[in-house]
Design a protein around this motif. Structure first.
Motif, mmCIF file in Angstrom:
data_model
loop_
_atom_site.group_PDB
_atom_site.id
_atom_site.type_symbol
_atom_site.label_atom_id
_atom_site.label_comp_id
_atom_site.label_asym_id
_atom_site.label_seq_id
_atom_site.Cartn_x
_atom_site.Cartn_y
_atom_site.Cartn_z
ATOM 1 N N LYS A 1 -11.533 -21.919 -28.656
ATOM 2 C CA LYS A 1 -12.348 -20.683 -28.887
ATOM 3 C C LYS A 1 -11.870 -20.095 -30.090
ATOM 4 O O LYS A 1 -12.852 -19.791 -30.987
ATOM 5 N N ALA B 1 -15.118 -20.698 -19.830
ATOM 6 C CA ALA B 1 -14.164 -20.961 -18.846
ATOM 7 C C ALA B 1 -14.264 -22.460 -18.484
ATOM 8 O O ALA B 1 -15.085 -22.904 -17.939
ATOM 9 N N GLU C 1 -16.592 -16.374 -25.940
ATOM 10 C CA GLU C 1 -15.556 -15.598 -25.081
ATOM 11 C C GLU C 1 -15.689 -15.816 -23.788
ATOM 12 O O GLU C 1 -14.760 -15.829 -23.077
ATOM 13 N N ARG C 2 -16.970 -16.126 -23.291
ATOM 14 C CA ARG C 2 -17.261 -16.092 -22.029
ATOM 15 C C ARG C 2 -16.893 -17.785 -21.545
ATOM 16 O O ARG C 2 -17.114 -18.146 -20.333
ATOM 17 N N ASP D 1 -19.517 -13.560 -28.471
ATOM 18 C CA ASP D 1 -19.506 -13.237 -27.183
ATOM 19 C C ASP D 1 -19.917 -14.361 -26.135
ATOM 20 O O ASP D 1 -18.962 -14.215 -25.038
ATOM 21 N N ALA D 2 -20.685 -15.177 -26.715
ATOM 22 C CA ALA D 2 -20.916 -16.451 -25.549
ATOM 23 C C ALA D 2 -19.743 -17.377 -25.503
ATOM 24 O O ALA D 2 -19.186 -17.809 -24.794
ATOM 25 N N ALA E 1 -25.307 -22.170 -22.961
ATOM 26 C CA ALA E 1 -24.622 -20.945 -22.855
ATOM 27 C C ALA E 1 -25.171 -19.855 -23.793
ATOM 28 O O ALA E 1 -24.848 -18.656 -23.646
#
Length: 470
Positions: free
Chosen positions: A134, A182, A179-180, A176-177, A162
């Motif tokens: 990230k 996972a 950070e999401r 922001d994308a 995403a």
């Protein structure tokens, strides 16, 4: 495949610190896989496979001192011998160097489009790899310009968009994308790659388009056969979409990642430590925005008085006095060399020249182009390049030493794969001795490769000693 373990917390934190502190000047737009992989395995006390040792990566991991293209030209080509004259029976080194101009003002370069295709399989949860990735992705996004187009694609058991393709703007939506992201399930690399390619292929957009594929393992779901994966990507790549691949972690499918990048004119990188994260994510952005030359082919023609002894480089074909090699596409800021060891025999005439040419497709001009260069070697009373008339070219000797060490590592790895431990030890020691003769100094570019070789020699010694006792 050799296994490795990443340091857990320190890897991610150091990666982020290095990224934030890194200078933003454009760097060499070349693959760092060979250097990063062999260095990491040496530090871990593991022997590399032959595929792990990419001679051209080791040789071109540093910036070379070469002339830049003149105004109005895309590529510069230079030939240099390691000395001005030689006598019959001498070995001489011929260096073929090529460069493109650095990027300069990024705002003047045309916009680009990039698909970030990120592995979100369950294995990305280990050793805080996702945290490090990230940080690298955020640094990459910050290097792009407001007019550059970006899409973020993730894959695990399935692939999904995403963040759809759009202008980067201020980049907040993409941060922001990122950070999401996972870790989830399996590794459907085929689905992720094809979705990224299709996102770049749809509609109009910038001429410079690249998929940046990041994976930490082997394809386990969907299409998994390397030949089928490469064949599926080929039609879209043929439309001018480059693919660069980044390997992170323990159990990489190195041949597949190398092949995907090679077939699509891109670069293959390996992230082994925070410095490599910086090289890949920050410097790949610099090279991406300014492609210079596609379909690059280098050829060298030796004069009749020189015979070819060795070419420490990958992918070279030799026919008589001529050698040819296909090179990766050139972006802005490329510097690279190829070294050829030659022997002088009685047919050499004074002033007879070696000649080279680089043929390519100019991105800026949309047409084929070629640049040429030549270098002559005089017959004289050579004493190995130590006399007044034969003062050596220190830069060529330095690069020849690196090339010899790199080829020694490749030969060692091949012998070790066949469990010929004594032969592996011998060829690497001979390469070290030859490199020391060519360039006895401790200049940092040479020393970096020497340190890698010395690490593998220590590992080899354990194998040699163990099997001697049996």
């Amino acid at each position: 495949m050799n296994q490795r373990r990443l340091p857990s917390r320190s890897f991610a934190l150091a990666a982020l610190a290095t990224l934030l502190a890194a200078p933003l000047a454009a760097q060499d737009a070349v693959s760092q896989f060979g250097m990063a992989r062999t260095r990491e395995l040496a530090e871990l006390g593991q022997l590399p496979s032959r595929r792990d040792v990419v001679v051209r990566d080791l040789l071109n991991s540093h910036r070379h001192r070469l002339p830049l293209p003149p105004a109005g030209r895309d590529v510069a080509l230079e030939l240099r011998f390691d000395r001005a004259d030689a006598k019959v029976g001498d070995d001489v080194w011929l260096q073929v160097g090529y460069t493109t101009a650095p990027l300069g003002d990024r705002s003047l370069a045309p916009a680009c489009a990039v698909a970030l295709v990120v592995d979100c399989s369950g294995s990305m949860a280990g050793a805080e790899k996702m945290t490090a990735v990230k940080a690298g992705l955020r640094a990459f996004v910050d290097r792009l310009r407001a007019d550059d187009e970006v899409t973020l694609v993730t894959f695990s058991a399935e692939a999904r968009i995403a963040a759809p393709r759009q202008r980067r703007g201020d980049g907040r939506w993409l941060h922001d994308a990122i950070e999401r992201l996972a870790p989830e399930a399996n590794t459907n690399l085929h689905a992720g790659l094809m979705l990224g390619l299709r996102e770049l292929a749809r509609g109009d957009g910038p001429a410079a388009r690249r998929v940046l594929l990041l994976a930490d393992g082997i394809a386990t779901t969907g299409v998994t056969a390397p030949d089928e994966l490469a064949a599926a990507a080929r039609p879209l790549a043929a439309e001018g979409i480059d693919i660069s691949t980044i390997g992170v972690g323990q159990d990489l499918d190195v041949p597949l990642l190398q092949r995907l990048a090679g077939d699509a004119r891109g670069l293959f990188h390996f992230v082994a430590d925070p410095q490599d994260v910086t090289k890949v994510f920050v410097q790949e952005a610099d090279s991406l925005v300014a492609p210079v030359a596609r379909q690059v082919a280098l050829s060298v023609e030796l004069p009749r008085g020189l015979s070819l002894v060795a070419v420490p480089h990958d992918g070279v074909t030799v026919q008589g006095q001529r050698l040819e090699v296909r090179l990766a596409d050139f972006n802005a800021g490329v510097t690279g060399v190829l070294l050829a060891r030659c022997r002088v025999h009685g047919e050499l005439r004074d002033g007879e020249a070696a000649r080279a040419a680089v043929a390519f497709r100019s991105v800026a001009r949309g047409r084929d182009d070629v640049v040429r260069a030549e270098a002559a070697l005089e017959l004289g009373r050579s004493d190995g390049g130590r006399g007044a008339a034969g003062n050596p070219d220190v830069e060529v000797r330095k690069n020849a030493a690196i090339a010899v060490l790199a080829q020694g590592l490749a030969d060692m790895a091949q012998a070790a794969e066949q469990k010929r431990w004594a032969d592996a030890d011998r060829v690497l020691r001979l390469a070290g001795d030859e490199a020391q003769r060519l360039f006895p100094g401790d200049e940092q570019d040479v020393q970096r490769v020497r340190t890698i070789a010395q690490g593998h020699l220590q590992t080899l010694r354990r194998y040699v000693d163990r099997f001697r006792e049996l």
